[in-house]
Structures are given as structure tokens and as C-alpha cells.
Design an enzyme around this catalytic site. Structure first.
Site, PDB file in Angstrom:
ATOM      1  N   GLY A  98      22.319  -6.724 -17.658  1.00  0.00           N
ATOM      2  CA  GLY A  98      22.502  -7.757 -16.642  1.00  0.00           C
ATOM      3  C   GLY A  98      21.182  -8.266 -16.099  1.00  0.00           C
ATOM      4  O   GLY A  98      21.118  -9.307 -15.438  1.00  0.00           O
ATOM      5  N   ARG A 181       9.704  -1.734 -19.967  1.00  0.00           N
ATOM      6  CA  ARG A 181      10.119  -0.416 -20.447  1.00  0.00           C
ATOM      7  C   ARG A 181       9.977  -0.333 -21.963  1.00  0.00           C
ATOM      8  O   ARG A 181      10.138  -1.326 -22.664  1.00  0.00           O
ATOM      9  CB  ARG A 181      11.597  -0.160 -20.133  1.00  0.00           C
ATOM     10  CG  ARG A 181      11.982  -0.262 -18.702  1.00  0.00           C
ATOM     11  CD  ARG A 181      13.309   0.426 -18.450  1.00  0.00           C
ATOM     12  NE  ARG A 181      14.465  -0.316 -18.949  1.00  0.00           N
ATOM     13  CZ  ARG A 181      15.714  -0.057 -18.556  1.00  0.00           C
ATOM     14  NH1 ARG A 181      15.950   0.919 -17.707  1.00  0.00           N
ATOM     15  NH2 ARG A 181      16.721  -0.755 -19.029  1.00  0.00           N
ATOM     16  N   ASP A 262      27.283   4.155 -19.192  1.00  0.00           N
ATOM     17  CA  ASP A 262      26.337   3.093 -19.548  1.00  0.00           C
ATOM     18  C   ASP A 262      24.905   3.479 -19.207  1.00  0.00           C
ATOM     19  O   ASP A 262      23.977   2.762 -19.571  1.00  0.00           O
ATOM     20  CB  ASP A 262      26.716   1.773 -18.851  1.00  0.00           C
ATOM     21  CG  ASP A 262      26.892   1.934 -17.350  1.00  0.00           C
ATOM     22  OD1 ASP A 262      27.771   2.711 -16.945  1.00  0.00           O
ATOM     23  OD2 ASP A 262      26.150   1.310 -16.588  1.00  0.00           O
TER      24      ASP A 262
HETATM   25  P1  AMP Z   1      23.089   0.291 -12.972  1.00  0.00           P
HETATM   26  O1  AMP Z   1      24.021   0.952 -12.024  1.00  0.00           O
HETATM   27  O2  AMP Z   1      21.755  -0.086 -12.386  1.00  0.00           O
HETATM   28  O3  AMP Z   1      22.939   1.058 -14.244  1.00  0.00           O
HETATM   29  O4  AMP Z   1      23.748  -1.134 -13.357  1.00  0.00           O
HETATM   30  C1  AMP Z   1      25.065  -1.277 -13.781  1.00  0.00           C
HETATM   31  C2  AMP Z   1      25.270  -2.654 -14.367  1.00  0.00           C
HETATM   32  O5  AMP Z   1      24.970  -3.643 -13.413  1.00  0.00           O
HETATM   33  C3  AMP Z   1      24.414  -2.961 -15.574  1.00  0.00           C
HETATM   34  O6  AMP Z   1      25.167  -3.753 -16.442  1.00  0.00           O
HETATM   35  C4  AMP Z   1      23.266  -3.727 -14.983  1.00  0.00           C
HETATM   36  O7  AMP Z   1      22.652  -4.576 -15.918  1.00  0.00           O
HETATM   37  C5  AMP Z   1      23.957  -4.522 -13.898  1.00  0.00           C
HETATM   38  N1  AMP Z   1      23.063  -4.890 -12.793  1.00  0.00           N
HETATM   39  C6  AMP Z   1      22.546  -4.083 -11.842  1.00  0.00           C
HETATM   40  N2  AMP Z   1      21.806  -4.783 -10.976  1.00  0.00           N
HETATM   41  C7  AMP Z   1      21.843  -6.069 -11.374  1.00  0.00           C
HETATM   42  C8  AMP Z   1      21.283  -7.294 -10.881  1.00  0.00           C
HETATM   43  N3  AMP Z   1      20.521  -7.326  -9.787  1.00  0.00           N
HETATM   44  N4  AMP Z   1      21.543  -8.424 -11.553  1.00  0.00           N
HETATM   45  C9  AMP Z   1      22.323  -8.422 -12.641  1.00  0.00           C
HETATM   46  N5  AMP Z   1      22.888  -7.319 -13.148  1.00  0.00           N
HETATM   47  C10 AMP Z   1      22.654  -6.149 -12.532  1.00  0.00           C
HETATM   48 MG    MG Z   2      22.331   1.031 -15.897  1.00  0.00          MG
END
Ligand code: AMP
Ligand code: MG
Length: 510
Positions: A98, A181, A262
């Protein structure tokens, strides 16, 4: 590689390949990063650059702009991949990169390395998010990736950190950053769930074949254990890597905080640093993620959650394995591998390795470990300091002719119930044998780190960075790269957290 640039066309600094793109468009969306205003370097990981034998041009102005999303690196092929996942125990459906944009795979002295810009703008998988990452969490990810590597724990790496004054709204208004990364592969369990869930077996097979061929070739040999079934072998290899990773996390008191499927790497790397924490006072129930109200991802639950996540991966791979009993049998392996790996890791923390750790003593040693952990929990002793003090006490004790209670003072001086610890130390020294203490003490100082990335240390670097001073990031990076060294003059970084650290609330917000 040459650094001389002819007028107009700079030669590519990196030598790109794009094996992932051969999978085809079902697996990703090609797109460009969103430009980011006024980028500046917040950190450059010179040791990683040198390790990978990448050219110093990476630190030039063009690369700064490219890592910020304002220019294209020639030869790169930017895209965002699609994956799904189970979050906090629930099927969350399609997620995907995302806010991470994949540039490609760059040849390095350690094989092809994928490069991702995290925080590079919206993608088709942003689901209402802004595609950005805030400076605060990016500093935490940069430092923790390198801290884990310094500890010898498999992890995605951080090449550099780019900061921008562009505002990003979270609970308050913050500023944006991009972490660049690096990993051999960013594949997650969730990538397999994405194609298994709708029953797209052809894509699932293509993905699994890609993973085995390019990233986990050891599956071919492992298949011999599973009647030649390479997909069972794939699950087995991932299961084994995950078990070993979890043992390493537990042994350093690392809490990941968001172990959704994920956020689980197919290669058994630590990935997606969010609300992580190195535990201060030892508490098996410790919850580092302020948003984890049920404590699903509490420190003591991590190994079980990893198994649950492996079960999700097994379900995803089941159509390829094609044999339910075999799939379950592969998963069973975790139940012996994890305790073995943890047993080995904890014995190593006690200086019991090699000839000093015979199989015959495994069960008895585990009792010794458990009794010590119970003591530590009852005292809430600081996890990192305690093991370091124990290492020093073992070395100190080795210097005296006979064991004395005074000889253990390096560790007993810091506890409430001294008598209880001394009783345990009697059992421990009887098990170890006095003759071995000197060698054990030395080995323990290479196993039990002096420096870990405590929340308050990261917080101080973040506060300074918000004021425009990034130097503390480098200082911490320097210490955490070699966390077993003494680093004279930096004692304060190894001290107990200050009182205000208890008030720090680390949530998923990043
Ligand atoms: P995470 O909990 O950080 O692993 O994120 C879970 C999902 O939310 C993943 O698909 C990320 O890419 C998406 N995500 C988290 N923060 C953002 C953001 N600020 N903008 C877009 N997608 C996000
Ligand atoms: Mg993640």
C-alpha cells in the site's frame, strides 16, 4: 562498474534484473513513486552499501531524488505487489504493497537484492491510506533492521532513509520519510494466500515455483524427505526458518507487535517493523503494540502465533501439496524444531554450547532456563541488562580459585531476592563446571548483547531528527551494528530506560 558519467546519460549505478516481473501482471501493478518535496538524507548505511559492493554513487544527488520518488533509476521497473493476509486472527482479504514500491532486483556481492521504497506514495493497494510513512516510524524501521542484523537475526535491511518536510497526518501532523529497504525477497505468507483464497491454482503454482527456483533452492534437496513433493518441502523449509527466527526473537526479548500473515516473510526474515519493542523488564505477557488490546501478539505468545501463521501458509499451499496428511505432518515439525532452537539459543545465553551442551543434558538444561526465567519474571529484571550482568559475573567468578557468593556480585547486586538467585547460581555452576567458566563468560559476552534498540533510545533519535538533527541515528546505528562490543564512552546507551520511557505508547500508526 564505472563512476564516470558522459554528459547527459549517467550509466546505471546498479545492475538490475527483474525476475519477479516474469510472473506477470496478476502479481503486481506497475506504477511510479509519488514525488516527495525537498528530500534530504536522514541516514545512509555505508556498511550495507560496502557489504553489497554497491557503488558510492548511491549517495549522489540523483539517487537522493530517486529514493524520494522524484527521479527514475535507469534500469529499475517500479511496481507494487499484491498480497492478502490474516490480521489479528481474521481473514482480511486483499491487502498488498500500500505504500512500498519495488524497484527491481539489483546484483550485489550477495546475490540479487530487491530494493523497495517504503512510503513512496499511493498504490492500487493503499485502501484509503496515503501511501506515506512518517519520519518517526521510518527511523525506527531503519535502526531496528540494522540492530537485528547486528544481533545476527535474519531481517530485511535498510539502505538509507530520506526525510522530507511534506506533512503527513496521523494522530497529529508529522512529516514524511522513505526507508529504502533491501532483501533477497520481500515475499510474504500473504502473497500465497492471495492466490489460494480464490482458488487460482495456476498463479499459486507459478509463485511457489518462482520462490523455490530463485530464493529457496534448498527445497529440491528437502523434497527427498517428502516423497519428492517440492511444495511440501517449501512449507518445511519456511517452517524451519520461521522456528529458528522465533527462537532468536525470544532469546533477545524482541516483540514484533503485528505478526499478521502479511507481515511474515517467506524467507524467515524479520519484516515490517512497526510497534516492535525490545523488552525492558522481563514479562512473558508483555504487549508492545498499544493497539493490541487482547494481547494476541504478546511476547510469550509469539511462537504460537508463528505456528498459527504457518498453518495459514499450509492451507494456502495445500492445493499444491495435494496431500492433507503430508501437509499436517510437515507442520508438526515446528513443534519439535522451535523448542530445540529455543533450547539451543537459551543454552547459548548461559554459555552452554558445543561440547558443553550435550544432547543428554537438554532436558535438565531447559529446567535450569525455565527456573531462571521464572525468577526474572518475578523480579521483572531488565532482560538485556540481566543477561549481560550474568555474563560478566561468570567471567568474574572464573578468576577466583573457589566459587564465592561475592564472585557473582555483578549480577546479584541488581536483584531483590539475592538468596533465590544464589541458589540458582549454585545449580548453574555445578552444571557448567568451574573450569569452563572463563571460556563460557567470553562466549556469553558474544551472545548476550550490551546494546539493543530500546524504545527510549529510538525516541531520542526521533526527537532530534524532528528538530533537523539526524546525528543520533548514526550514533545508534554505530552501536547497534556491533551490540556485543563494549563501546567505551557509550555506557549510557546500555542503561535502564528512564522513567519517562514507561509512558511511550507505540501503536500501529506509522
Ligand atoms: P502494516 O500493518 O503496516 O503491515 O500494514 C498493513 C497493510 O496496510 C499493508 O497492506 C500496508 O501496505 C497498508 N498500509 C499501511 N499504512 C499505509 C499507508 N499509510 N498508506 C497506504 N497503505 C498503508
Ligand atoms: Mg505490513
Amino acid at each position: 562498474m564505472t563512476t564516470s558519467a558522459r554528459a547527459g546519460a549517467a550509466p546505471p549505478a546498479l545492475d538490475w534484473t527483474h525476475r519477479l516481473t516474469q510472473l506477470g501482471p496478476r502479481f503486481f501493478t506497475r506504477l511510479q513513486p509519488t514525488p516527495l518535496a525537498a528530500p534530504r538524507w536522514a541516514a545512509r548505511n555505508e556498511s550495507l552499501r560496502a557489504e553489497l559492493n554497491w557503488p558510492a554513487d548511491l549517495w549522489d544527488h540523483h539517487h537522493l531524488q530517486a529514493f524520494a520518488g522524484n527521479a527514475l533509476l535507469s534500469g529499475s521497473d517500479p511496481l507494487a505487489t499484491v498480497y492478502s493476509g490474516h490480521q489479528f486472527g481474521q481473514w482480511a482479504g486483499q491487502l498488498g504493497d500500500g505504500r512500498a514500491i519495488w524497484l527491481g532486483e539489483a546484483a550485489s556481492s550477495q546475490g540479487p537484492q530487491e530494493i523497495q521504497l517504503k512510503g513512496a506514495g499511493r498504490t492500487p493497494y493503499s485502501r484509503g491510506g496515503d501511501g506515506r510513512a512518517v519520519l518517526r516510524s521510518s527511523i525506527r524501521e531503519y535502526l531496528c533492521s540494522e540492530a537485528m542484523h547486528g544481533l545476527g537475526i535474519p531481517t530485511t535491511r535498510a539502505l538509507c532513509l530520506v526525510a522530507s518536510p511534506e506533512p503527513v497526518r496521523r494522530e497529529t501532523l508529522e512529516s514524511a520519510a522513505v526507508v529504502v529497504r533491501v532483501a533477497p525477497s520481500f515475499l510474504r505468507f500473504g502473497h500465497f494466500e492471495q492466490f489460494s483464497a480464490p482458488g487460482d491454482e495456476a498463479s499459486l503454482r507459478a509463485l511457489a515455483d518462482h520462490a523455490v527456483r530463485h530464493h529457496l533452492p534448498e527445497c529440491h534437496a528437502r523434497a527427498a524427505l517428502w516423497q519428492g513433493n517440492v511444495y511440501a518441502a517449501l512449507l518445511d523449509v519456511v517452517q524451519e526458518r520461521t522456528a529458528k527466527l522465533l527462537a532468536q526473537w525470544q532469546a533477545v526479548g524482541f516483540c514484533h507487535g503485528v505478526m499478521n500473515t502479511d507481515n511474515m516473510s517467506l524467507l524467515g526474515l524479520t519484516i515490517d517493523y512497526g510497534p516492535f519493542q525490545f523488552m525492558d523488564g522481563f514479562d512473558p505477557g508483555h504487549i508492545c503494540n498499544h493497539s493490541d488490546h487482547q494481547g494476541r501478539y504478546a511476547y510469550g505468545r509469539q511462537p504460537q502465533v508463528a505456528y498459527w501463521n504457518l498453518f495459514c501458509l499450509a492451507q494456502a499451499l495445500a492445493p499444491l501439496i495435494g496431500d492433507q496428511d503430508m501437509t499436517l505432518h510437515v507442520l508438526e515439525g515446528y513443534k519439535t524444531l522451535f523448542p530445540r532452537a529455543l533450547g539451543d539459543a537459551m543454552r547459548a545465553k548461559l554459555g552452554l554450547t558445543g561440547a558443553l551442551a550435550p544432547e543428554s543434558e537438554r532436558a535438565a538444561d531447559w529446567t535450569l532456563v525455565e527456573d531462571l526465567l521464572q525468577f526474572m519474571a518475578s523480579e521483572k529484571t531488565d532482560f538485556t541488562l540481566f543477561w549481560r550482568q550474568l555474563s560478566q559475573a561468570v567471567l568474574q567468578q572464573s578468576a577466583s580459585e573457589v566459587l564465592t557468593p561475592q564472585g557473582w556480585s555483578a549480577v546479584t547486586d541488581h536483584v531483590q531476592d539475592r538468596a533465590r538467585l544464589l541458589a540458582w547460581l549454585d545449580r548453574y555452576s555445578a552444571r557448567a563446571g568451574q573450569a569452563h567458566l572463563a571460556a563460557m563468560g567470553q562466549q556469553m559476552l558474544r551472545t548476550n548483547p550490551k546494546f539493543v534498540l530500546r524504545n527510549h533510545l529510538a525516541e531520542l533519535a526521533i526527537r532530534q531528527a524532528k528538530d533537523g538533527d539526524f546525528s543520533e541515528i548514526d550514533t545508534l546505528h554505530h552501536l547497534l551494528q556491533s551490540p556485543f562490543d563494549e563501546h567505551p564512552g557509550f555506557e549510557a546507551y546500555a542503561h535502564l530506560p528512564p522513567d519517562w520511557a514507561g509512558q511511550l505508547e507505540i501503536s500501529c500508526s506509522s
